[in-house]
Motif scaffolding. Structure first.
Motif, PDB file in Angstrom:
ATOM      1  N   GLY A  80     -12.721   0.239  -0.489  1.00 17.32           N
ATOM      2  CA  GLY A  80     -13.999  -0.626  -1.065  1.00 17.32           C
ATOM      3  C   GLY A  80     -13.701  -1.817  -1.071  1.00 17.32           C
ATOM      4  O   GLY A  80     -14.420  -2.885  -0.774  1.00 17.32           O
ATOM      5  N   LEU A  81     -12.585  -2.197  -1.927  1.00 17.34           N
ATOM      6  CA  LEU A  81     -12.046  -3.745  -2.191  1.00 17.34           C
ATOM      7  C   LEU A  81     -11.838  -4.287  -1.065  1.00 17.34           C
ATOM      8  O   LEU A  81     -12.178  -5.661  -0.954  1.00 17.34           O
ATOM      9  N   LEU A  82     -11.196  -3.585   0.029  1.00 18.42           N
ATOM     10  CA  LEU A  82     -10.733  -4.508   1.169  1.00 18.42           C
ATOM     11  C   LEU A  82     -12.027  -5.012   2.004  1.00 18.42           C
ATOM     12  O   LEU A  82     -12.216  -6.033   2.493  1.00 18.42           O
ATOM     13  N   ILE A  93      -8.453  -9.835  -5.140  1.00 14.59           N
ATOM     14  CA  ILE A  93      -7.035  -9.249  -4.649  1.00 14.59           C
ATOM     15  C   ILE A  93      -6.146  -8.893  -5.704  1.00 14.59           C
ATOM     16  O   ILE A  93      -5.101  -8.006  -5.551  1.00 14.59           O
ATOM     17  N   LEU A  94      -6.378  -9.320  -6.876  1.00 13.63           N
ATOM     18  CA  LEU A  94      -5.667  -9.144  -8.013  1.00 13.63           C
ATOM     19  C   LEU A  94      -5.797  -7.511  -8.487  1.00 13.63           C
ATOM     20  O   LEU A  94      -4.889  -6.851  -8.790  1.00 13.63           O
ATOM     21  N   THR A  95      -7.030  -7.019  -8.390  1.00 10.22           N
ATOM     22  CA  THR A  95      -7.561  -5.692  -8.787  1.00 10.22           C
ATOM     23  C   THR A  95      -6.826  -4.992  -7.671  1.00 10.22           C
ATOM     24  O   THR A  95      -6.156  -3.952  -8.200  1.00 10.22           O
ATOM     25  N   ILE A  96      -6.645  -5.322  -6.387  1.00 10.57           N
ATOM     26  CA  ILE A  96      -5.995  -4.367  -5.279  1.00 10.57           C
ATOM     27  C   ILE A  96      -4.398  -4.388  -5.751  1.00 10.57           C
ATOM     28  O   ILE A  96      -3.775  -3.367  -5.574  1.00 10.57           O
ATOM     29  N   GLY A  97      -4.012  -5.535  -6.166  1.00 11.67           N
ATOM     30  CA  GLY A  97      -2.628  -5.533  -6.554  1.00 11.67           C
ATOM     31  C   GLY A  97      -2.242  -4.646  -7.751  1.00 11.67           C
ATOM     32  O   GLY A  97      -1.367  -3.843  -7.681  1.00 11.67           O
ATOM     33  N   HIS A  98      -3.180  -4.740  -8.833  1.00 14.12           N
ATOM     34  CA  HIS A  98      -2.785  -3.529  -9.985  1.00 14.12           C
ATOM     35  C   HIS A  98      -3.171  -2.299  -9.396  1.00 14.12           C
ATOM     36  O   HIS A  98      -2.339  -1.266 -10.152  1.00 14.12           O
ATOM     37  N   CYS A  99      -4.223  -2.089  -8.466  1.00 16.19           N
ATOM     38  CA  CYS A  99      -4.285  -0.532  -7.906  1.00 16.19           C
ATOM     39  C   CYS A  99      -3.010  -0.153  -7.300  1.00 16.19           C
ATOM     40  O   CYS A  99      -2.792   1.053  -7.441  1.00 16.19           O
ATOM     41  N   THR A 100      -2.285  -1.008  -6.487  1.00 19.80           N
ATOM     42  CA  THR A 100      -1.152  -0.525  -5.639  1.00 19.80           C
ATOM     43  C   THR A 100       0.202  -0.854  -6.355  1.00 19.80           C
ATOM     44  O   THR A 100       1.414  -0.515  -5.566  1.00 19.80           O
ATOM     45  N   GLU A 101       0.150  -1.271  -7.514  1.00 22.03           N
ATOM     46  CA  GLU A 101       1.404  -1.644  -8.191  1.00 22.03           C
ATOM     47  C   GLU A 101       2.533  -0.582  -8.321  1.00 22.03           C
ATOM     48  O   GLU A 101       3.398  -0.341  -8.019  1.00 22.03           O
ATOM     49  N   VAL A 102       1.859   0.843  -8.671  1.00 26.98           N
ATOM     50  CA  VAL A 102       2.931   2.057  -8.885  1.00 26.98           C
ATOM     51  C   VAL A 102       2.308   3.400  -8.248  1.00 26.98           C
ATOM     52  O   VAL A 102       2.861   4.143  -8.207  1.00 26.98           O
ATOM     53  N   CYS A 103       0.862   3.113  -7.819  1.00 23.70           N
ATOM     54  CA  CYS A 103       0.131   4.362  -7.185  1.00 23.70           C
ATOM     55  C   CYS A 103       0.511   4.180  -5.694  1.00 23.70           C
ATOM     56  O   CYS A 103      -0.047   3.412  -5.017  1.00 23.70           O
ATOM     57  N   GLU A 104       1.315   5.417  -5.270  1.00 24.08           N
ATOM     58  CA  GLU A 104       1.729   5.406  -3.654  1.00 24.08           C
ATOM     59  C   GLU A 104       0.436   5.741  -2.958  1.00 24.08           C
ATOM     60  O   GLU A 104       0.272   5.460  -1.879  1.00 24.08           O
ATOM     61  N   ALA A 105      -0.660   6.602  -3.425  1.00 23.06           N
ATOM     62  CA  ALA A 105      -1.739   6.970  -2.871  1.00 23.06           C
ATOM     63  C   ALA A 105      -2.513   5.600  -2.614  1.00 23.06           C
ATOM     64  O   ALA A 105      -2.958   5.377  -1.386  1.00 23.06           O
ATOM     65  N   ASN A 106      -2.789   4.712  -3.506  1.00 23.74           N
ATOM     66  CA  ASN A 106      -3.336   3.402  -3.158  1.00 23.74           C
ATOM     67  C   ASN A 106      -2.727   2.808  -2.239  1.00 23.74           C
ATOM     68  O   ASN A 106      -3.311   1.670  -1.512  1.00 23.74           O
ATOM     69  N   GLN A 107      -1.477   2.513  -2.465  1.00 28.14           N
ATOM     70  CA  GLN A 107      -0.481   1.947  -1.173  1.00 28.14           C
ATOM     71  C   GLN A 107      -0.869   2.520   0.195  1.00 28.14           C
ATOM     72  O   GLN A 107      -0.975   1.610   1.096  1.00 28.14           O
ATOM     73  N   CYS A 108      -1.075   3.748   0.203  1.00 23.96           N
ATOM     74  CA  CYS A 108      -1.330   4.412   1.704  1.00 23.96           C
ATOM     75  C   CYS A 108      -2.582   4.012   2.292  1.00 23.96           C
ATOM     76  O   CYS A 108      -2.549   3.461   3.253  1.00 23.96           O
ATOM     77  N   GLU A 109      -3.701   3.900   1.343  1.00 22.82           N
ATOM     78  CA  GLU A 109      -4.747   3.464   1.635  1.00 22.82           C
ATOM     79  C   GLU A 109      -4.900   2.021   1.897  1.00 22.82           C
ATOM     80  O   GLU A 109      -5.566   1.717   2.821  1.00 22.82           O
ATOM     81  N   LEU A 110      -3.931   1.407   1.423  1.00 22.60           N
ATOM     82  CA  LEU A 110      -4.045  -0.138   1.615  1.00 22.60           C
ATOM     83  C   LEU A 110      -3.556  -0.301   3.014  1.00 22.60           C
ATOM     84  O   LEU A 110      -4.077  -1.074   3.945  1.00 22.60           O
ATOM     85  N   LEU A 111      -2.827   0.399   3.413  1.00 18.54           N
ATOM     86  CA  LEU A 111      -1.889   0.419   4.883  1.00 18.54           C
ATOM     87  C   LEU A 111      -3.113   0.863   5.907  1.00 18.54           C
ATOM     88  O   LEU A 111      -3.009   0.552   7.028  1.00 18.54           O
ATOM     89  N   GLN A 112      -3.497   1.820   5.554  1.00 17.26           N
ATOM     90  CA  GLN A 112      -4.631   2.829   6.504  1.00 17.26           C
ATOM     91  C   GLN A 112      -5.694   1.675   6.847  1.00 17.26           C
ATOM     92  O   GLN A 112      -6.180   1.792   7.972  1.00 17.26           O
ATOM     93  N   ASN A 113      -6.019   0.853   5.887  1.00 13.63           N
ATOM     94  CA  ASN A 113      -7.233   0.184   6.124  1.00 13.63           C
ATOM     95  C   ASN A 113      -7.104  -1.273   6.475  1.00 13.63           C
ATOM     96  O   ASN A 113      -7.872  -2.371   6.191  1.00 13.63           O
ATOM     97  N   ASN A 114      -5.689  -1.524   7.057  1.00 18.58           N
ATOM     98  CA  ASN A 114      -5.281  -2.803   7.501  1.00 18.58           C
ATOM     99  C   ASN A 114      -5.171  -3.833   6.252  1.00 18.58           C
ATOM    100  O   ASN A 114      -5.571  -5.102   6.597  1.00 18.58           O
ATOM    101  N   GLY A 115      -4.708  -3.317   5.324  1.00 21.22           N
ATOM    102  CA  GLY A 115      -4.974  -4.371   4.136  1.00 21.22           C
ATOM    103  C   GLY A 115      -3.595  -5.457   4.167  1.00 21.22           C
ATOM    104  O   GLY A 115      -3.966  -6.616   3.645  1.00 21.22           O
TER     105      GLY A 115
END
Length: 675
Positions: A301-303, A320-342
């Motif tokens: 949603g943020l992307l 972008i800072l919110t996305i960074g804090h979401c993906t800092e240690v959470c692997e699921a959020n990192q995967c979601e970032l990659l899946q959505n062309n983040g």
């Protein structure tokens, strides 16, 4: 001229304030006149620090303060409190003068008095707001006097979550009071940050959560989000408490609802940014809480929100800072970032933006995902996040890397084919020629070829091989692109470069041995062409064994000299195998040549031009070369002696002695030739 105008305006301002103060003092029985005078005073002092300071110096500030407490008229109290707030906001010295516990206690009385109207309470809260803004002492007084507890009570009771109707005039007044309470609470906990006040204010989080779950009105969400964001900022204890009561889940749900609205309205997009800032404040100091947001697909949603063209730079930085804090240690959020062309989106922001803060925010997101990108890219296709075997995962990463390498190799191969076609067309038009030195070198190389032990087996194995791809090698800083194809059907009639290699090839031979390198230095370019030919034939031998390499890409540290020797050795073996089928072409010319064309005059020339002499003719030719060499040495010796005699002979020689020396020399020469 300008200075005089400024001085005149200041003089007029002071005169007006003195007259207005006198009017307040002498119009105690006329509340309307006092209200009008107070309105004129705050209009002069508003955003005018000098006027506020002068009004304090002449005693007007304290008189208005006393008037607000002592007047029995409500309109005078409201006007006096509002004037105090304007003067305090305009001048810091006035703020310090009135920032006392006594004033806070008086304001509390106004708030708890049942006879106080909504406007009077609003004016009292406004004075509290300006007293605590950017003032640590004011934040302390508001806590010590219990004023902050009264504000929290007003936050809970002023509005009802089930009866919100902002269109109603009466409800609108209470909403304005509630909004003023929210703003004052924000000033009590922030700028400077006050952890004690933050810990006290977190007691109303359950009520704030109810507002989030029951109402999505922008006028309600904005004050609540501002209050929540400032209360949890940089306070781990308050952040954990907010997450524990489900506040983060409520915010994530609100963001999901707003994302649907943001596609249609500009106001929905702006409100979604406000909620995003609040989310970021809740997880900024404890990124592990970002796991809660994974089940709501907050990152996607943020992307989507980041792609909105109506956002300004500050809003993009917050997202972008919110996305960074979401993906800092959470692997699921990192995967979601990659899946959505983040990642491509972050790279685009990084390259196109000129703002330093925006670039830093995008870099923060990329650094978070740097270590886990390879692992997550393998899990995306399977939609699985449960790979625990590290060794198996490493093998998968290597396989994926090899596939990428081969894709690049195919692209390079296609480019090589295009370049080779262009070179073939230029060669046909220009007629590239190789000089005699390169021909001699190539013929000398053929003379040293050795037939392998089992040429028949070798040829059968070579004919069974599939066509080999092209290879690239780097020789003396020149890129050689040999065209390798081991299929007999495709290699029927292709000629090599140069006059010496113009003989037709058999079907099993290599179509092209060298790609000519056109340089200004002729002999050097021919030697490079010969080296290239040897290297190319070695490459063919390797390719026939099934080993296909892009040497310059996969083996960058290979010793070039040793590789050239090995390739040349294999090339000689391969050439020798093919030469076993041409024994009729390599017979000795001394044995095959006959007739009048082969006599004592042409004997030596014929044998010297032959590259495959038999043992008998080779011995004869070597003996003749030794004899000629001895004659040349004797001739050189005689010339040196005659020169010496000419230099050191000073007296005439007798005739008889000269004849005897000449005859002696002739006898020695004849005896030497007879040997």
């Amino acid at each position: 001229m300008d200075t005089q105008k400024v001085q005149k305006s200041q003089c007029d301002m002071k005169t007006d304030l003195n007259l207005l103060l006198e009017c307040l003092k002498y119009q105690m029985d006329c509340p309307v006149s006092q209200k009008e005078a107070l309105i004129t005073i705050y209009s002069i002092c508003q955003q005018n620090s000098e006027a506020s300071e002068y009004f304090r110096e002449i005693g007007g500030l304290m008189f208005v303060n006393d008037l607000a407490k002592s007047s029995v008229h409500c309109i005078v109290k409201e006007a006096a409190l509002f004037t105090l707030g304007i003067i305090i906001e305009s001048n810091v010295y006035c703020q310090q003068t009135l920032c006392t516990s006594a004033l806070f206690e008086d304001l509390i009385l106004f708030l708890i008095n049942k006879d106080s109207g909504v406007n009077l309470k609003r004016m009292s809260i406004y004075v509290i707001l300006v007293l605590v803004s950017n003032n640590k002492n004011g934040q302390t007084y508001v806590r010590d006097t219990g004023c902050i507890s009264l504000l929290l009570q007003l936050f809970r009771t002023t509005l009802s979550t089930s009866e919100v109707n902002l269109e109603d005039a009466d409800s609108a007044q209470w909403f304005q009071l509630w909004s003023s309470v929210c703003s004052t609470l924000c000033a009590c906990v922030n700028n400077p940050q006050n952890e004690d006040n933050q810990n006290i204010c977190c007691s109303v989080f359950p009520y704030a959560k109810e507002w989030l779950e029951s109402c999505t009105e922008p006028d309600i969400l904005r004050p609540i989000c501002s209050f929540l964001g400032l209360t949890v900022a940089n306070n781990t204890y308050v952040q954990k408490y907010f997450v524990s009561i489900g506040g983060l889940d409520a915010l994530a749900k609100v963001l999901l609802e707003l994302m649907h609205d943001s596609c249609l309205s500009h106001s929905g997009t702006k409100l979604a940014v406000v909620v995003t800032k609040t989310l970021d404040a809740c997880i900024a100091n404890n990124s592990a809480m970002g796991v809660v947001l994974a089940k709501y697909h907050t990152v996607s949603g943020l992307l989507k929100l980041l792609c909105n063209e109506t956002l300004n730079t500050e809003e993009k930085i917050s997202i972008i800072l919110t996305i960074g804090h979401c993906t800092e240690v959470c692997e699921a959020n990192q995967c979601e970032l990659l899946q959505n062309n983040g990642l491509p989106l972050m790279l685009r922001v990084l390259t196109e933006s000129q703002d330093e803060e925006l670039i830093k925010a995008a870099t923060f997101v990329l650094q978070n995902c740097k270590q886990m990108t390879e692992q997550l890219s393998l899990k995306i296709n399977d939609n699985s996040l449960n790979v625990n075997n590290a060794e198996e995962l490493d093998v998968q990463v290597r396989k994926r890397s090899l596939q990428d390498y081969w894709k690049k190799a195919k692209e390079i191969l296609h480019r090589i084919n295009l370049i080779e076609q262009e070179q073939d067309e230029e060669r046909v038009q220009g007629g590239v020629l190789v000089d005699a030195s390169s021909v001699a070198d190539s013929e000398a190389l053929k003379s040293h070829e050795v037939i392998p032990a089992e040429p028949k087996i070798y040829m059968e194995r070579a004919q069974k091989e599939v066509p080999c791809p092209q290879l690239t090698l780097k020789l003396d800083d020149q890129v050689l692109v040999p065209y390798v194809n081991c299929s007999p059907r495709q290699n029927e009639a292709v000629n090599t470069v140069g006059a010496a290699s113009a003989r037709p090839r058999e079907q099993g031979s290599v179509p092209r041995s060298v790609i000519e390198m056109q340089t200004d230095n002729g002999p050097q370019s021919h030697r490079a062409s010969d080296k290239t030919a040897a290297v190319h034939r070695g490459i063919i031998a390797i390719a026939k064994e099934g080993h296909i390499f892009l040497v310059s890409f996969f083996l960058p540290h290979l010793d070039q000299r040793s590789s050239y020797l090995e390739i040349a050795r294999k090339d000689r073996s391969t050439s020798a195998t093919s030469s076993s089928h041409k024994t009729a072409d390599f017979r000795c010319l001394g044995c095959t040549t006959g007739g009048l064309s082969f006599n004592s005059k042409t004997f030596t020339k014929v044998l010297q031009s032959c590259l495959h002499r038999c043992d008998r003719h080779r011995i004869i030719l070597e003996a003749e070369e030794r004899y000629r060499k001895a004659l040349r040495q004797v001739a050189v010796c005689n010339n040196s002696r005659n020169t010496t005699f000419d230099k050191i002979l000073l007296t005439p020689v007798k005739k008889d002695r000269l004849q005897s020396e000449t005859s002696t020399f002739r006898d020695k020469k004849e005896s030497f030739q007879s040997k």
